[in-house]
Design an enzyme around this catalytic site. Structure first.
Site, PDB file in Angstrom:
ATOM      1  N   LYS A 221       0.818  -1.220   0.000  1.00 31.22           N
ATOM      2  CA  LYS A 221       0.000   0.000   0.000  1.00 31.22           C
ATOM      3  C   LYS A 221       0.849   1.268   0.000  1.00 31.22           C
ATOM      4  O   LYS A 221       2.022   1.251   0.344  1.00 31.22           O
ATOM      5  CB  LYS A 221      -0.992  -0.034   1.158  1.00 31.22           C
ATOM      6  CG  LYS A 221      -2.165  -0.950   0.808  1.00 31.22           C
ATOM      7  CD  LYS A 221      -3.365  -0.800   1.682  1.00 31.22           C
ATOM      8  CE  LYS A 221      -4.477  -1.724   1.153  1.00 31.22           C
ATOM      9  NZ  LYS A 221      -5.539  -1.928   2.130  1.00 31.22           N
ATOM     10  N   ARG A 255      -3.849  -9.845   4.855  1.00 27.34           N
ATOM     11  CA  ARG A 255      -4.241  -9.916   3.435  1.00 27.34           C
ATOM     12  C   ARG A 255      -3.070  -9.425   2.589  1.00 27.34           C
ATOM     13  O   ARG A 255      -2.727  -8.248   2.657  1.00 27.34           O
ATOM     14  CB  ARG A 255      -5.486  -9.058   3.214  1.00 27.34           C
ATOM     15  CG  ARG A 255      -6.017  -9.076   1.796  1.00 27.34           C
ATOM     16  CD  ARG A 255      -7.230  -8.158   1.647  1.00 27.34           C
ATOM     17  NE  ARG A 255      -7.710  -8.124   0.267  1.00 27.34           N
ATOM     18  CZ  ARG A 255      -7.196  -7.339  -0.673  1.00 27.34           C
ATOM     19  NH1 ARG A 255      -6.211  -6.515  -0.388  1.00 27.34           N
ATOM     20  NH2 ARG A 255      -7.681  -7.374  -1.904  1.00 27.34           N
TER      21      ARG A 255
END
Ligand code: 8Y7
Length: 274
Positions: A221, A255
């Site tokens: 991210k 995740r």
């Protein structure tokens, strides 16, 4: 610590790895290489070989500014992948969607978990999940994928994200979804600045008082890009650091894109937590 999802029961005493399977041509982190069902299937099987505990199948990118896809297009992307996988694997398949119609079709095809970035707020979603036996992940997002990164603001990001998750948890319980089917997720990068994301990691342990297993998605991210200066293709090491730190402060499902490396790094966490 037991998470019930469809025919599966996961003991989240040890941290688990959810492998990401994007079936989107515009997915920012795999450039559409797995856009066809067949390639997605091969990728999913390779993630299982790498040690994934769960597969998360998504057909609509939720990155900032992503173009929404139609219901039919999303169904056409994800359902063949679920159907192709379900009879040859023995781990839960999660469907990453906020659309109730996609949830239902995915459940009918054999999905065991619904991973909803809108936390079952779409009309009809909560009742549909209540009528099933699948697990669900309720994620926090401020705004929508189209607008969320424009100017996210909080007075107290930890308190506000926690309050939202608490409210969605209560709504789910009132609708008849029992607690052992519910995961919570602060939603890293979804309407959050660098400071908001870092603050949430620093205080992740405070989410334990919600009483539910936490799922964390930090893999590749932008906050990791902001910290390291690396672009999305060079965020493996920082992603591993993020998963290890998250698991150490209580996250029960990570995740991630990079399953093999994460599984190996988490073995150290597991050894320490035992
Ligand atoms: C998350 C997620 C994405 C996350 C959960 C990306 C679908 C963006 N991120 N679901 N989905 N948590 N539960 O970078 O953090 O993978 S998409």
């Amino acid at each position: 610590m037991l998470f019930n999802c469809g025919k599966f029961q996961l003991n989240l005493h040890r941290p688990h790895v959810m492998g990401i399977v994007n079936v989107t041509p515009d997915s920012f982190s795999d450039g559409g290489r797995f856009s066809k069902a067949n390639l997605a299937l091969q990728h999913a099987l390779s993630l299982i070989e790498q040690g994934a505990d769960i597969l998360d199948i998504g057909g609509e990118s939720t990155r900032p500014n992503a173009v929404p896809v139609s219901l039919q297009e999303e169904l056409d992307r994800v359902i063949p992948v679920i159907e192709g996988l379900v009879n040859q694997i023995n781990i839960p398949i999660s469907i990453d969607t906020y659309k109730p119609q996609v949830m239902q079709a995915a459940i009918d095809a054999g999905a065991s978990i619904v991973n909803d970035v809108r936390a079952l707020q779409e009309s009809g979603a909560i009742d549909m999940i209540a009528a099933s036996n699948v697990g669900v992940c309720l994620m926090h997002m401020q705004g929508t994928p189209q607008t969320m990164q424009i100017n996210p603001q909080y007075n107290d990001v930890v308190a506000e994200v926690k309050a939202f998750l608490q409210q969605r948890l209560v709504a789910c319980e009132e609708a008849g979804i029992v607690k052992n089917r519910i995961l919570l997720d602060p939603g890293f990068g979804f309407g959050k600045t660098r400071v908001h994301n870092i603050t949430l990691i620093q205080h992740l342990a405070r989410f334990a008082s919600l009483g539910q297993p936490l799922l964390v998605g930090l893999s590749r991210k932008s906050v990791l890009g902001q910290v390291t200066g690396n672009d999305v293709d060079s965020r493996l090491y920082s992603s591993i650091a993020a998963s290890v730190i998250s698991a150490m402060v209580g996250a029960r499902i990570l995740r991630v894109h990079d399953v093999k490396a994460t599984v190996e790094a988490l073995k150290v966490v597991i050894a320490i937590q035992q």
